[in-house]
Each structure stands twice: as C-alpha cells, then as structure tokens.
Design a protein around this motif. Structure first.
Motif, PDB file in Angstrom:
ATOM      1  N   LEU A  86       0.829  -1.214   0.000  1.00 15.99           N
ATOM      2  CA  LEU A  86       0.000   0.000   0.000  1.00 15.99           C
ATOM      3  C   LEU A  86       0.859   1.257   0.000  1.00 15.99           C
ATOM      4  O   LEU A  86       0.529   2.240  -0.665  1.00 15.99           O
ATOM      5  N   PHE A  87       1.968   1.233   0.732  1.00 15.28           N
ATOM      6  CA  PHE A  87       2.874   2.383   0.722  1.00 15.28           C
ATOM      7  C   PHE A  87       3.403   2.653  -0.680  1.00 15.28           C
ATOM      8  O   PHE A  87       3.374   3.777  -1.164  1.00 15.28           O
ATOM      9  N   LEU A  88       3.884   1.602  -1.340  1.00 16.51           N
ATOM     10  CA  LEU A  88       4.439   1.777  -2.685  1.00 16.51           C
ATOM     11  C   LEU A  88       3.389   2.256  -3.679  1.00 16.51           C
ATOM     12  O   LEU A  88       3.712   2.960  -4.639  1.00 16.51           O
ATOM     13  N   ALA A 121       4.855   7.417  -1.707  1.00 17.06           N
ATOM     14  CA  ALA A 121       6.012   6.832  -2.384  1.00 17.06           C
ATOM     15  C   ALA A 121       6.228   7.452  -3.760  1.00 17.06           C
ATOM     16  O   ALA A 121       6.916   6.878  -4.593  1.00 17.06           O
ATOM     17  N   SER A 122       5.681   8.641  -3.962  1.00 19.57           N
ATOM     18  CA  SER A 122       5.747   9.252  -5.298  1.00 19.57           C
ATOM     19  C   SER A 122       7.169   9.565  -5.749  1.00 19.57           C
ATOM     20  O   SER A 122       7.426   9.657  -6.941  1.00 19.57           O
ATOM     21  N   TYR A 123       8.111   9.690  -4.833  1.00 21.08           N
ATOM     22  CA  TYR A 123       9.488  10.010  -5.203  1.00 21.08           C
ATOM     23  C   TYR A 123      10.374   8.762  -5.222  1.00 21.08           C
ATOM     24  O   TYR A 123      11.551   8.837  -5.527  1.00 21.08           O
ATOM     25  N   CYS A 124       9.819   7.618  -4.918  1.00 23.10           N
ATOM     26  CA  CYS A 124      10.568   6.356  -4.960  1.00 23.10           C
ATOM     27  C   CYS A 124      10.635   5.879  -6.407  1.00 23.10           C
ATOM     28  O   CYS A 124       9.614   5.751  -7.075  1.00 23.10           O
ATOM     29  N   GLY A 152      12.512   2.783  -8.422  1.00 20.37           N
ATOM     30  CA  GLY A 152      13.373   1.619  -8.588  1.00 20.37           C
ATOM     31  C   GLY A 152      14.055   1.121  -7.338  1.00 20.37           C
ATOM     32  O   GLY A 152      14.976   0.322  -7.414  1.00 20.37           O
ATOM     33  N   GLU A 153      13.651   1.564  -6.198  1.00 20.20           N
ATOM     34  CA  GLU A 153      14.267   1.122  -4.945  1.00 20.20           C
ATOM     35  C   GLU A 153      13.476  -0.058  -4.398  1.00 20.20           C
ATOM     36  O   GLU A 153      12.277   0.038  -4.185  1.00 20.20           O
ATOM     37  N   PRO A 154      14.138  -1.181  -4.137  1.00 13.21           N
ATOM     38  CA  PRO A 154      13.406  -2.319  -3.555  1.00 13.21           C
ATOM     39  C   PRO A 154      13.049  -2.048  -2.099  1.00 13.21           C
ATOM     40  O   PRO A 154      13.826  -1.421  -1.370  1.00 13.21           O
ATOM     41  N   LEU A 155      11.892  -2.486  -1.704  1.00 18.18           N
ATOM     42  CA  LEU A 155      11.448  -2.360  -0.323  1.00 18.18           C
ATOM     43  C   LEU A 155      11.539  -3.743   0.314  1.00 18.18           C
ATOM     44  O   LEU A 155      10.781  -4.643  -0.046  1.00 18.18           O
ATOM     45  N   ALA A 156      12.472  -3.918   1.217  1.00 12.57           N
ATOM     46  CA  ALA A 156      12.682  -5.218   1.859  1.00 12.57           C
ATOM     47  C   ALA A 156      11.657  -5.408   2.974  1.00 12.57           C
ATOM     48  O   ALA A 156      11.640  -4.663   3.948  1.00 12.57           O
ATOM     49  N   LEU A 157      10.812  -6.393   2.808  1.00 19.62           N
ATOM     50  CA  LEU A 157       9.834  -6.755   3.833  1.00 19.62           C
ATOM     51  C   LEU A 157      10.181  -8.155   4.309  1.00 19.62           C
ATOM     52  O   LEU A 157       9.421  -9.102   4.145  1.00 19.62           O
ATOM     53  N   ASP A 158      11.378  -8.276   4.884  1.00 14.30           N
ATOM     54  CA  ASP A 158      11.913  -9.597   5.193  1.00 14.30           C
ATOM     55  C   ASP A 158      12.271  -9.798   6.666  1.00 14.30           C
ATOM     56  O   ASP A 158      12.967 -10.742   7.020  1.00 14.30           O
ATOM     57  N   GLY A 159      11.823  -8.912   7.530  1.00 15.82           N
ATOM     58  CA  GLY A 159      12.080  -9.073   8.958  1.00 15.82           C
ATOM     59  C   GLY A 159      13.550  -8.935   9.323  1.00 15.82           C
ATOM     60  O   GLY A 159      13.983  -9.413  10.362  1.00 15.82           O
ATOM     61  N   GLY A 160      14.328  -8.304   8.482  1.00 11.97           N
ATOM     62  CA  GLY A 160      15.743  -8.093   8.755  1.00 11.97           C
ATOM     63  C   GLY A 160      16.673  -9.162   8.234  1.00 11.97           C
ATOM     64  O   GLY A 160      17.861  -9.166   8.545  1.00 11.97           O
TER      65      GLY A 160
END
Length: 61
Positions: free
Chosen positions: A37-39, A44-47, A49-57
């Motif tokens: 939802l953020f993306l 997130a309009s200025y993002c 090509g940046e990956p968003l890691a949703l992997d718990g670290g």
C-alpha cells in the motif's frame, strides 16, 4: 508469512527458518500489505526503482 506450505514443511524446518530471521517470527499478511500500500500510495511518489525489503531483517543478518 504463514501459509499452507507450513503444514507441508513441518514444524522443525519452520522453526529453523524463523530462527534465521532477526525478528524471530514470520510476517503478518497485513505487514506485507502495508508495504504494498505504501508503494502504491502518493507517499512513495518520489521512490524510483528502490526495492522495499519486507523480510524481517534477513538482509542484514
């Protein structure tokens, strides 16, 4: 994230997978959805090509 595959792989393998994660748990589906939802939002309009890691670290472990 918990899923039906957890029934197939078994408790021990799941425990080993979770123990590698710094958060020591799997993601809640809402946590993954919030990232999506953020993306998709104006926040997130200025993002670009940046990956968003949703992997718990796991990337830092």
């Amino acid at each position: 994230m918990e899923s039906p595959i957890d029934l197939v792989i078994g408790f021990q393998r799941r425990r080993n997978t979770v123990s590698c994660c710094p958060m020591a748990r799997t993601a809640d589906p809402a946590e993954i959805a919030n990232g999506i939802l953020f993306l998709a939002s104006d926040m997130a309009s200025y993002c670009t090509g940046e990956p968003l890691a949703l992997d718990g670290g796991q990337q830092i472990a």
